[in-house]
Write a protein that holds these residues in place. Sequence first.
Motif, PDB file in Angstrom:
ATOM      1  N   THR A   1       0.841  -1.202   0.000  1.00  4.56           N
ATOM      2  CA  THR A   1       0.000   0.000   0.000  1.00  4.56           C
ATOM      3  C   THR A   1       0.876   1.253   0.000  1.00  4.56           C
ATOM      4  O   THR A   1       1.462   1.592   1.036  1.00  4.56           O
ATOM      5  CB  THR A   1      -0.920   0.017   1.230  1.00  4.56           C
ATOM      6  OG1 THR A   1      -1.700  -1.182   1.258  1.00  4.56           O
ATOM      7  CG2 THR A   1      -1.842   1.229   1.198  1.00  4.56           C
ATOM      8  N   PRO A   2       0.995   1.957  -1.119  1.00  2.07           N
ATOM      9  CA  PRO A   2       1.780   3.198  -1.162  1.00  2.07           C
ATOM     10  C   PRO A   2       1.080   4.326  -0.387  1.00  2.07           C
ATOM     11  O   PRO A   2      -0.099   4.202  -0.033  1.00  2.07           O
ATOM     12  CB  PRO A   2       1.829   3.531  -2.660  1.00  2.07           C
ATOM     13  CG  PRO A   2       1.420   2.280  -3.353  1.00  2.07           C
ATOM     14  CD  PRO A   2       0.482   1.574  -2.430  1.00  2.07           C
ATOM     15  N   PRO A   3       1.781   5.416  -0.114  1.00  2.00           N
ATOM     16  CA  PRO A   3       1.135   6.590   0.488  1.00  2.00           C
ATOM     17  C   PRO A   3      -0.059   7.054  -0.352  1.00  2.00           C
ATOM     18  O   PRO A   3      -0.105   6.816  -1.565  1.00  2.00           O
ATOM     19  CB  PRO A   3       2.253   7.635   0.484  1.00  2.00           C
ATOM     20  CG  PRO A   3       3.512   6.830   0.543  1.00  2.00           C
ATOM     21  CD  PRO A   3       3.229   5.605  -0.291  1.00  2.00           C
ATOM     22  N   ASN A   4      -0.988   7.727   0.309  1.00  2.00           N
ATOM     23  CA  ASN A   4      -2.160   8.205  -0.432  1.00  2.00           C
ATOM     24  C   ASN A   4      -1.817   9.413  -1.293  1.00  2.00           C
ATOM     25  O   ASN A   4      -0.669   9.869  -1.350  1.00  2.00           O
ATOM     26  CB  ASN A   4      -3.315   8.506   0.526  1.00  2.00           C
ATOM     27  CG  ASN A   4      -3.017   9.678   1.456  1.00  2.00           C
ATOM     28  OD1 ASN A   4      -1.892  10.184   1.527  1.00  2.00           O
ATOM     29  ND2 ASN A   4      -4.024  10.124   2.179  1.00  2.00           N
ATOM     30  N   GLU A   5      -2.812   9.963  -1.965  1.00  2.00           N
ATOM     31  CA  GLU A   5      -2.583  11.006  -2.969  1.00  2.00           C
ATOM     32  C   GLU A   5      -2.256  12.370  -2.384  1.00  2.00           C
ATOM     33  O   GLU A   5      -1.974  13.312  -3.135  1.00  2.00           O
ATOM     34  CB  GLU A   5      -3.811  11.120  -3.871  1.00  2.00           C
ATOM     35  CG  GLU A   5      -4.095   9.851  -4.669  1.00  2.00           C
ATOM     36  CD  GLU A   5      -5.352   9.968  -5.505  1.00  2.00           C
ATOM     37  OE1 GLU A   5      -6.070  10.990  -5.378  1.00  2.00           O
ATOM     38  OE2 GLU A   5      -5.634   9.035  -6.295  1.00  2.00           O
ATOM     39  N   ALA A   6      -2.273  12.511  -1.074  1.00  2.00           N
ATOM     40  CA  ALA A   6      -2.073  13.821  -0.455  1.00  2.00           C
ATOM     41  C   ALA A   6      -0.699  14.429  -0.741  1.00  2.00           C
ATOM     42  O   ALA A   6      -0.526  15.647  -0.654  1.00  2.00           O
ATOM     43  CB  ALA A   6      -2.284  13.720   1.057  1.00  2.00           C
ATOM     44  N   LEU A   7       0.286  13.588  -1.086  1.00  6.97           N
ATOM     45  CA  LEU A   7       1.639  14.087  -1.367  1.00  6.97           C
ATOM     46  C   LEU A   7       1.907  14.292  -2.854  1.00  6.97           C
ATOM     47  O   LEU A   7       2.959  14.806  -3.220  1.00  6.97           O
ATOM     48  CB  LEU A   7       2.684  13.107  -0.813  1.00  6.97           C
ATOM     49  CG  LEU A   7       2.692  12.842   0.687  1.00  6.97           C
ATOM     50  CD1 LEU A   7       3.777  11.830   1.032  1.00  6.97           C
ATOM     51  CD2 LEU A   7       2.894  14.128   1.473  1.00  6.97           C
TER      52      LEU A   7
END
Length: 277
Positions: free
Chosen positions: A37-43
Amino acid sequence: MLLLLLLQISGSCLWLGRSEVVTSFERSCPQFFFKETPPNEALEPKRPAWICQRYKNKYYFATLYDRDRRIPVYSAYLYQPGSGKRPKTWMVEPQLMGSVYPSAMAREWTLKNSYNITLEQISKSQAVLMDYKNLTGLNRGHLNPSGHHPDNSSRTATFTLTNIVPQNEKLNGGAWKNYEQQIMIKETQGCATTYVIVGAVPGNNYIAGGRVNKPSHLWSGVCCEMDSDDERKAWAVIAENDRNDIQLVSLGELEETLTKLYGRDQVSLFDRDCPRD
């Protein structure tokens, strides 16, 4: 000449396999993220590039790259430190120029001499070595450090310009180095698998005549699966990029700080099963 170039590129791509700049980490190189699970789209920046970092026909880590600022947003990898020499050869990512180009990282010299690709072509899509010449008070700061890898190939793969940012030289050689080389060893005791994501928050200043952003902060988040079944721990650090100092914080505190710094949606770096406390 054009036909020869296309044949060379085609042959290289067939030998190396699928392209390195991908549309999704989940589909192409999920193994570098806890529970895939990669980081979410916030970055995510306005023009992101998802790079499964390939060297010698193998993926070694994953990088989310900011095409406009010419710096990585973050690099994700498995912590597997080993002994060995520090590499010296720097590479770039050909596929940032377009999908017809070779799918593995390569030296600027190789692209210019083997594929007749100019430095100007390369520099339009990413940072090049010339951007990091004659720096004052800054140096090439790895997000994914070579010392966190077990052999020559994996360490060499970290020496791509898509994995570095302009970092304060005192921080890079001081508190940040101490974290990478000392604190990580202490914190990972008892870890069976250690997932690491290291990132850079874009700043207001640039180097190389406005080409490459100088981050305001650097950070690292870690999710560790312990030797015992179903036990996990996490930790994080963050540092201002003009001070030789780091803050050791919880994963949840790092995510809250990044949410404030980016001023967008709530940041999530790992799957929810990684502890935030």
